[in-house]
Write a protein that holds these residues in place. Structure first.
Motif, mmCIF file in Angstrom:
data_model
loop_
_atom_site.group_PDB
_atom_site.id
_atom_site.type_symbol
_atom_site.label_atom_id
_atom_site.label_comp_id
_atom_site.label_asym_id
_atom_site.label_seq_id
_atom_site.Cartn_x
_atom_site.Cartn_y
_atom_site.Cartn_z
ATOM 1 N N LEU A 1 48.336 38.164 46.345
ATOM 2 C CA LEU A 1 46.876 38.036 46.464
ATOM 3 C C LEU A 1 46.219 38.719 45.276
ATOM 4 O O LEU A 1 46.800 39.613 44.648
ATOM 5 C CB LEU A 1 46.380 38.681 47.764
ATOM 6 N N ASP B 1 40.275 36.058 57.050
ATOM 7 C CA ASP B 1 39.699 37.392 57.184
ATOM 8 C C ASP B 1 39.772 37.832 58.642
ATOM 9 O O ASP B 1 40.311 37.136 59.498
ATOM 10 C CB ASP B 1 38.261 37.446 56.642
ATOM 11 N N LEU C 1 42.122 45.282 53.724
ATOM 12 C CA LEU C 1 42.572 44.033 54.346
ATOM 13 C C LEU C 1 42.911 44.235 55.820
ATOM 14 O O LEU C 1 43.610 43.409 56.423
ATOM 15 C CB LEU C 1 43.788 43.480 53.605
ATOM 16 N N ILE D 1 38.596 37.190 47.330
ATOM 17 C CA ILE D 1 40.000 37.511 47.556
ATOM 18 C C ILE D 1 40.764 36.188 47.571
ATOM 19 O O ILE D 1 40.463 35.310 48.373
ATOM 20 C CB ILE D 1 40.212 38.259 48.883
ATOM 21 N N ASN E 1 42.381 40.419 44.015
ATOM 22 C CA ASN E 1 41.036 40.887 44.361
ATOM 23 C C ASN E 1 40.115 40.693 43.165
ATOM 24 O O ASN E 1 40.130 41.474 42.212
ATOM 25 C CB ASN E 1 41.080 42.355 44.775
ATOM 26 N N TYR F 1 34.413 39.118 52.231
ATOM 27 C CA TYR F 1 34.664 39.163 50.805
ATOM 28 C C TYR F 1 34.996 37.752 50.325
ATOM 29 O O TYR F 1 35.928 37.121 50.818
ATOM 30 C CB TYR F 1 35.807 40.124 50.504
#
Length: 452
Positions: free
Chosen positions: A278, A339, A288, A257, A280, A254
């Motif tokens: 955070l 990630d 996550l 993010i 999105n 992604y």
């Protein structure tokens, strides 16, 4: 005459009692014999599990191919929200079939990984030169994890032949656990990693069932002549491999993010009031699971997001210091968002943090805000520090109305489903053995007195 009859009566009673006592003792002894081994291997709760094994080694630039087998490793995973001390834990059948590898020191973070390697590699948390797996699984034996008190915590399937349950020697694909909260002795809970060298220190690859689905789709779109052409067969294999990786990457990669706001120097106590937010910037919910946040200076701390944590579309997620254990230094620090593949998706740093102000992102710039907004869009009130945000889609989305995502304060894992007897039976077993011994002693005393 009466004394003789009385003596005979005592002897008969003694024989009957001894016979009865022997039956009681035999019954309890059999019960103990059947239950004792199960209590020895009982697993009460799988906080830490064996999650991945590179029993065939690792393809690496650190050594020529004929020495890749030496780069073996085993990965543990922490199912709990607690940091667990692994000092003096041991792994049986990871050094030889009859000896255990002992972890002299180390901790595993909540929902984190701990990789033990034979030789040093960049992802290793602990190196033990005697780590070794036999390519023949029946000769190696089931891998068993024990804590410092020698209680069994987890184990791999019991060998049923020479082949390891999963994994490939030639391609160095690892043996991966499918669900860390399910039985490790169940063969169906293991798979061959979709990737060469596996996923050390990161979430395991997608279940093998998805490989079959992709294979079926590709095979349906391929002409029957494929079996007559080796090149086409290789091409299909490459397509399957690429499609699987593409599917994995789609769920993992992604690009929208972001780290959106951080509070390094709150008005209250730092340990209670620091937080990281955070955002999105997607129109879909994002899991996550396997992602991490880590700081950049001082004692580096990594926080692994639990598998259940998701962030809503155009939504925020606030992680407190109490939850992450990440300390944001007031003098200067920085954090990174990674990630599940360990790729840095975003990072930010700051110099001296003013008391009570949050480091906030507005467009492509960062500014100190006197109005912290955890879980909400950022607000800049100090016009002297304000910069004109660029008119970008990213900035427009950040300024849009959003909803707050509630971060779970406590995550509880499912109870282990291993078909083993609980340790709670151990006290009952001890009592049974004591009754049996007492019965035998009483019988012996009665027999002794009758003889006298």
């Amino acid at each position: 005459m009466l004394d003789k009859l009385s003596l005979q009566k005592k002897q008969i009673l003694t024989i009957c009692w001894c016979s009865f006592a022997k039956k009681i003792f035999f019954t309890i002894f059999v019960f103990a014999l059947l239950n004792w081994p199960l209590n020895i291997i009982a697993i009460s709760a799988q906080q830490v599990v064996i999650n991945e094994i590179a029993w065939a080694g690792t393809k690496t630039n650190l050594a020529p191919s004929h020495l890749w087998w030496q780069y073996e490793w085993i990965e543990l995973y922490n199912n709990s929200a607690e940091t667990i001390d692994l000092t003096n834990w041991r792994i049986e059948a990871a050094q030889s079939k009859d000896s255990a590898l002992i972890i002299s020191n180390g901790v595993i973070e909540p929902y984190g990984y701990f990789v033990i390697c034979k030789k040093a590699m960049e992802f290793c948390h602990y190196v033990h030169s005697k780590l070794s797996f036999n390519n023949s699984y029946d000769k190696n034996g089931a891998v068993v994890l024990k804590d410092a008190s020698l209680s069994v915590i987890d184990a791999t399937p019991i060998p049923s032949g020479a082949f390891w349950p999963k994994g490939k020697n030639q391609t160095k694909q690892t043996m991966e656990r499918i669900n860390p909260q399910h039985n490790g002795q169940d063969v169906s809970n293991w798979q061959t990693s979709a990737f060469e060298n596996g996923t050390p220190g990161k979430m395991n690859s997608q279940p093998e069932s998805q490989v079959s689905e992709i294979t079926n789709v590709l095979a349906a779109s391929t002409t029957p002549q494929i079996n007559k052409d080796d090149n086409k067969e290789e091409n299909l294999s490459a397509q399957v491999s690429f499609s699987l990786q593409e599917q994995n990457n789609k769920s993992r990669d992604y690009k929208n993010i972001f780290i959106n706001e951080i509070m390094p120097a709150p008005l209250g106590t730092d340990s209670e009031n620091e937080w990281i937010e955070l955002y999105n910037n997607n129109d879909f919910e994002v899991s996550l699971a396997g992602w991490q946040i880590k700081d950049q200076t001082g004692a580096i701390t990594r926080y692994n997001f639990p598998a259940s944590v998701k962030i809503a579309p155009q939504g925020f997620l606030v992680v407190s210091r109490k939850e992450s254990k990440i300390t944001l230094n007031n003098s200067a620090d920085g954090i990174e968002l990674l990630d599940m593949l360990g790729t840095i998706k975003d990072s930010v740093s700051y110099s001296k943090a003013p008391k009570g102000k949050s480091w906030s992102k507005i467009g492509a710039s960062w500014q100190w805000s006197a109005v912290p907004t955890p879980g909400q869009k950022n607000i800049i009130t100090n016009t002297t520090q304000s910069q004109t945000p660029s008119s970008t889609p990213e900035n427009q989305l950040l300024m849009a109305q959003t909803t707050k995502t509630v971060f779970p304060k406590q995550i509880t894992s499912q109870q282990n489903n291993l078909p083993l007897v609980s340790k709670k039976k151990l006290p009952a077993l001890i009592v049974a053995l004591m009754i049996a011994l007492a019965s035998s002693f009483i019988a012996w005393q009665i027999k002794k007195r009758s003889v006298l």
